[in-house]
Design a protein around this motif. Structure first.
Motif, PDB file in Angstrom:
ATOM      1  N   TYR A  30       0.932  -1.320  -0.055  1.00 54.26           N
ATOM      2  CA  TYR A  30       0.044  -0.328  -0.082  1.00 54.26           C
ATOM      3  C   TYR A  30       1.081   1.051   0.087  1.00 54.26           C
ATOM      4  O   TYR A  30       2.028   1.336   0.274  1.00 54.26           O
ATOM      5  CB  TYR A  30      -1.057  -0.134   1.171  1.00 54.26           C
ATOM      6  N   PRO A  31       0.255   2.598  -0.633  1.00 53.71           N
ATOM      7  CA  PRO A  31       1.216   3.655  -0.333  1.00 53.71           C
ATOM      8  C   PRO A  31       1.696   3.948   0.844  1.00 53.71           C
ATOM      9  O   PRO A  31       0.883   3.802   1.844  1.00 53.71           O
ATOM     10  CB  PRO A  31      -0.068   4.681  -0.975  1.00 53.71           C
ATOM     11  N   PHE A  32       3.054   4.487   1.010  1.00 59.18           N
ATOM     12  CA  PHE A  32       3.648   4.720   2.172  1.00 59.18           C
ATOM     13  C   PHE A  32       2.710   5.737   3.110  1.00 59.18           C
ATOM     14  O   PHE A  32       3.144   5.747   4.375  1.00 59.18           O
ATOM     15  CB  PHE A  32       4.821   4.871   2.108  1.00 59.18           C
ATOM     16  N   TRP A  33       2.257   6.551   2.349  1.00 63.45           N
ATOM     17  CA  TRP A  33       1.508   7.875   2.959  1.00 63.45           C
ATOM     18  C   TRP A  33       0.223   7.448   3.620  1.00 63.45           C
ATOM     19  O   TRP A  33      -0.320   8.473   4.282  1.00 63.45           O
ATOM     20  CB  TRP A  33       1.500   8.901   2.074  1.00 63.45           C
ATOM     21  N   LEU A  34      -0.415   6.255   3.461  1.00 65.38           N
ATOM     22  CA  LEU A  34      -1.839   5.982   3.981  1.00 65.38           C
ATOM     23  C   LEU A  34      -2.065   6.199   5.126  1.00 65.38           C
ATOM     24  O   LEU A  34      -2.794   6.725   5.815  1.00 65.38           O
ATOM     25  CB  LEU A  34      -2.033   4.495   3.396  1.00 65.38           C
ATOM     26  N   GLN A  91       0.516  15.232  12.235  1.00 66.44           N
ATOM     27  CA  GLN A  91       0.091  13.652  11.592  1.00 66.44           C
ATOM     28  C   GLN A  91       0.962  13.339  10.447  1.00 66.44           C
ATOM     29  O   GLN A  91       1.139  12.143   9.990  1.00 66.44           O
ATOM     30  CB  GLN A  91      -1.431  13.921  11.396  1.00 66.44           C
ATOM     31  N   MET A  92       0.973  14.421   9.642  1.00 64.88           N
ATOM     32  CA  MET A  92       1.595  14.177   8.306  1.00 64.88           C
ATOM     33  C   MET A  92       3.124  13.910   8.375  1.00 64.88           C
ATOM     34  O   MET A  92       3.914  13.712   7.441  1.00 64.88           O
ATOM     35  CB  MET A  92       1.324  15.235   6.991  1.00 64.88           C
ATOM     36  N   CYS A  97       5.260   8.903   9.215  1.00 67.57           N
ATOM     37  CA  CYS A  97       6.561   8.353   9.299  1.00 67.57           C
ATOM     38  C   CYS A  97       6.568   6.812  10.358  1.00 67.57           C
ATOM     39  O   CYS A  97       7.079   5.898   9.770  1.00 67.57           O
ATOM     40  CB  CYS A  97       7.659   9.047  10.033  1.00 67.57           C
ATOM     41  N   ARG A  98       5.583   7.064  11.371  1.00 62.10           N
ATOM     42  CA  ARG A  98       5.431   5.657  12.182  1.00 62.10           C
ATOM     43  C   ARG A  98       4.733   4.719  11.266  1.00 62.10           C
ATOM     44  O   ARG A  98       5.525   3.365  11.583  1.00 62.10           O
ATOM     45  CB  ARG A  98       4.678   5.960  13.211  1.00 62.10           C
ATOM     46  N   PHE A  99       3.808   4.740  10.737  1.00 64.97           N
ATOM     47  CA  PHE A  99       3.145   3.699   9.783  1.00 64.97           C
ATOM     48  C   PHE A  99       4.148   3.091   8.819  1.00 64.97           C
ATOM     49  O   PHE A  99       4.364   1.879   8.645  1.00 64.97           O
ATOM     50  CB  PHE A  99       1.723   4.350   9.209  1.00 64.97           C
ATOM     51  N   TRP A 100       4.697   4.169   8.218  1.00 64.92           N
ATOM     52  CA  TRP A 100       5.765   3.618   7.275  1.00 64.92           C
ATOM     53  C   TRP A 100       6.849   2.624   7.817  1.00 64.92           C
ATOM     54  O   TRP A 100       7.328   1.728   7.385  1.00 64.92           O
ATOM     55  CB  TRP A 100       6.475   4.666   6.453  1.00 64.92           C
ATOM     56  N   GLY A 129      10.598   5.191  17.708  1.00 61.11           N
ATOM     57  CA  GLY A 129      11.908   5.963  17.715  1.00 61.11           C
ATOM     58  C   GLY A 129      12.246   6.689  16.760  1.00 61.11           C
ATOM     59  O   GLY A 129      12.510   7.988  16.850  1.00 61.11           O
ATOM     60  N   ILE A 130      12.102   6.241  15.336  1.00 67.34           N
ATOM     61  CA  ILE A 130      12.350   6.966  14.251  1.00 67.34           C
ATOM     62  C   ILE A 130      11.270   8.178  14.086  1.00 67.34           C
ATOM     63  O   ILE A 130      11.522   9.290  13.974  1.00 67.34           O
ATOM     64  CB  ILE A 130      12.243   6.320  12.927  1.00 67.34           C
ATOM     65  N   ALA A 131       9.997   7.969  14.380  1.00 62.03           N
ATOM     66  CA  ALA A 131       8.817   8.736  14.053  1.00 62.03           C
ATOM     67  C   ALA A 131       9.026   9.872  15.084  1.00 62.03           C
ATOM     68  O   ALA A 131       8.550  10.984  14.762  1.00 62.03           O
ATOM     69  CB  ALA A 131       7.630   8.259  14.112  1.00 62.03           C
ATOM     70  N   GLY A 132       9.296   9.580  16.451  1.00 59.11           N
ATOM     71  CA  GLY A 132       9.630  10.503  17.517  1.00 59.11           C
ATOM     72  C   GLY A 132      10.547  11.570  17.130  1.00 59.11           C
ATOM     73  O   GLY A 132      10.147  12.845  17.417  1.00 59.11           O
ATOM     74  N   LEU A 133      11.630  11.047  16.397  1.00 57.43           N
ATOM     75  CA  LEU A 133      12.687  12.144  16.069  1.00 57.43           C
ATOM     76  C   LEU A 133      12.174  13.073  14.927  1.00 57.43           C
ATOM     77  O   LEU A 133      12.217  14.141  15.056  1.00 57.43           O
ATOM     78  CB  LEU A 133      13.897  11.460  15.740  1.00 57.43           C
ATOM     79  N   VAL A 134      11.671  12.407  14.086  1.00 55.60           N
ATOM     80  CA  VAL A 134      11.176  13.183  12.659  1.00 55.60           C
ATOM     81  C   VAL A 134      10.139  13.886  12.901  1.00 55.60           C
ATOM     82  O   VAL A 134       9.827  15.268  12.525  1.00 55.60           O
ATOM     83  CB  VAL A 134      10.768  12.193  11.650  1.00 55.60           C
ATOM     84  N   GLY A 135       9.068  13.608  13.964  1.00 55.75           N
ATOM     85  CA  GLY A 135       7.969  14.299  14.066  1.00 55.75           C
ATOM     86  C   GLY A 135       8.112  15.374  15.412  1.00 55.75           C
ATOM     87  O   GLY A 135       7.008  15.919  15.660  1.00 55.75           O
ATOM     88  N   ASN A 136       9.044  15.516  15.961  1.00 55.43           N
ATOM     89  CA  ASN A 136       9.353  16.306  16.982  1.00 55.43           C
ATOM     90  C   ASN A 136       8.890  18.011  16.724  1.00 55.43           C
ATOM     91  O   ASN A 136       8.170  18.656  17.534  1.00 55.43           O
ATOM     92  CB  ASN A 136      10.730  16.373  17.572  1.00 55.43           C
ATOM     93  N   PRO A 137       9.610  18.260  15.545  1.00 55.67           N
ATOM     94  CA  PRO A 137       8.956  19.891  15.469  1.00 55.67           C
ATOM     95  C   PRO A 137       7.514  20.003  15.066  1.00 55.67           C
ATOM     96  O   PRO A 137       7.033  20.938  15.565  1.00 55.67           O
ATOM     97  CB  PRO A 137       9.802  19.983  14.056  1.00 55.67           C
TER      98      PRO A 137
END
Length: 313
Positions: A30-34, A91-92, A97-100, A129-137
């Motif tokens: 499925y698309p990564f952004w779903l 969320q975006m 990031c976390r679902f991908w 761990g990855i999403a927490g860093l990417v989504g912090n801003p």
């Protein structure tokens, strides 16, 4: 006689193989952004609840109803969606990031359709761990936009929207401001995704093993309900600690270890689950909406793909 048997055996073996190869194509990913889209839809619906939670922490309101009434009185019903662009940005970035990352982590760990719970939890923790860093801003922007109107006018940031907030943060506070609170945020994201994503997959696959459930919205509803309860319980200690550290004034500020020691001494171990019911009330509908919406989006993707295949035939 032996020749005829060998021919029949050859045909019996050959037919299923050819049927399998031609009739059952490997399912496309499925698309990564779903996941990001599903989480954005869910968060938009529950935004007034999240906004109220933030304002309860920042103001002297005594309850959810009082806070909601105050928001409507001062800003009208549109005020219930103050800071919605911050929610979308969060969320975006974080949820997308976390679902991908969860899907990729499952592939890396070899966690298939019937993977054990520990593998799913490990994949969820890696994704968190990855999403927490990417989504912090996005997390900082969301909290600031939501809490702004709960402050006195002279202390407000007065951001126009999420991008204005992001640019002004970098310009006025430096790029390091985008990583403010990144440690607690990553820790919470690890707990959240190890419990929420993993438990949803686990409960779903266990329900499908029974004769009472099929892969439909009823199964998705029950599995997401259970996942929301697990996630609330697992994340409660981190949420309590984060709230106590962030709400402490300059003179009262202390390390995480000091907060734990003081709280244990004064309140006992159950302090870690204070506010569990309000947290569950907020997280439960969000969790259910995310997974039910995600499953319906997947069905929509499958439907559009089947139409394209029919057209190509």
């Amino acid at each position: 006689m032996s020749n005829s048997i060998s021919v029949k055996e050859a045909v019996a073996v050959a037919v299923p193989v050819s049927t399998k190869s031609s009739g059952q194509k490997k399912k496309q990913p499925y698309p990564f952004w779903l996941g990001g889209v599903a989480a954005t839809i869910a968060a938009s619906i529950t935004h007034p609840l999240d906004l109220t939670k933030v304002r309860l922490q920042a103001t002297g309101d005594k309850g959810m109803i009082q806070s909601l009434k105050r928001t409507v009185h001062t800003a009208g019903y549109r005020g219930l969606f103050d800071g919605i662009t911050g929610t979308w940005m969060r969320q975006m970035s974080y949820s997308l990031c976390r679902f991908w990352a969860y899907d990729e982590s499952k592939k890396l760990l070899g966690a298939g359709p019937h993977a054990p719970a520990w593998k799913l939890a490990l994949a969820g923790g890696m994704a968190g761990g990855i999403a927490g860093l990417v989504g912090n801003p996005g997390e900082i922007v969301m909290v600031r936009l939501q809490g702004d109107f709960g402050k006195p006018p002279e202390k407000r940031f007065n951001y126009k929207h999420c991008f204005d907030a992001l640019f002004r943060m970098v310009r006025e506070e430096g790029s390091s401001s985008l990583l403010r609170g990144v440690g607690p945020n990553i820790f919470r994201a690890v707990l959240m995704n190890a419990s929420q994503l993993a438990s949803y997959d686990f409960f779903k696959q266990e329900l499908l093993k029974t004769k009472y459930f099929e892969d439909n919205i009823y199964c998705h509803t029950v599995a997401s309900f259970a996942a929301g309860t697990v996630a609330t319980t697992v994340c409660s200690p981190a949420d309590v600690l984060k709230s106590r550290i962030m709400t402490a004034s300059g003179k009262e500020s202390a390390s995480t270890l000091q907060v734990i020691k003081t709280s244990l001494r004064n309140e006992g171990a159950m302090f870690m689950f204070k506010g569990w019911l309000p947290a569950w009330t907020r997280l439960q509908p969000t969790t259910m909406l995310i997974f039910i919406t995600l499953e319906q989006l997947k069905n929509l993707v499958d439907f559009t793909r089947s139409l394209r295949e029919k057209d190509s035939d």
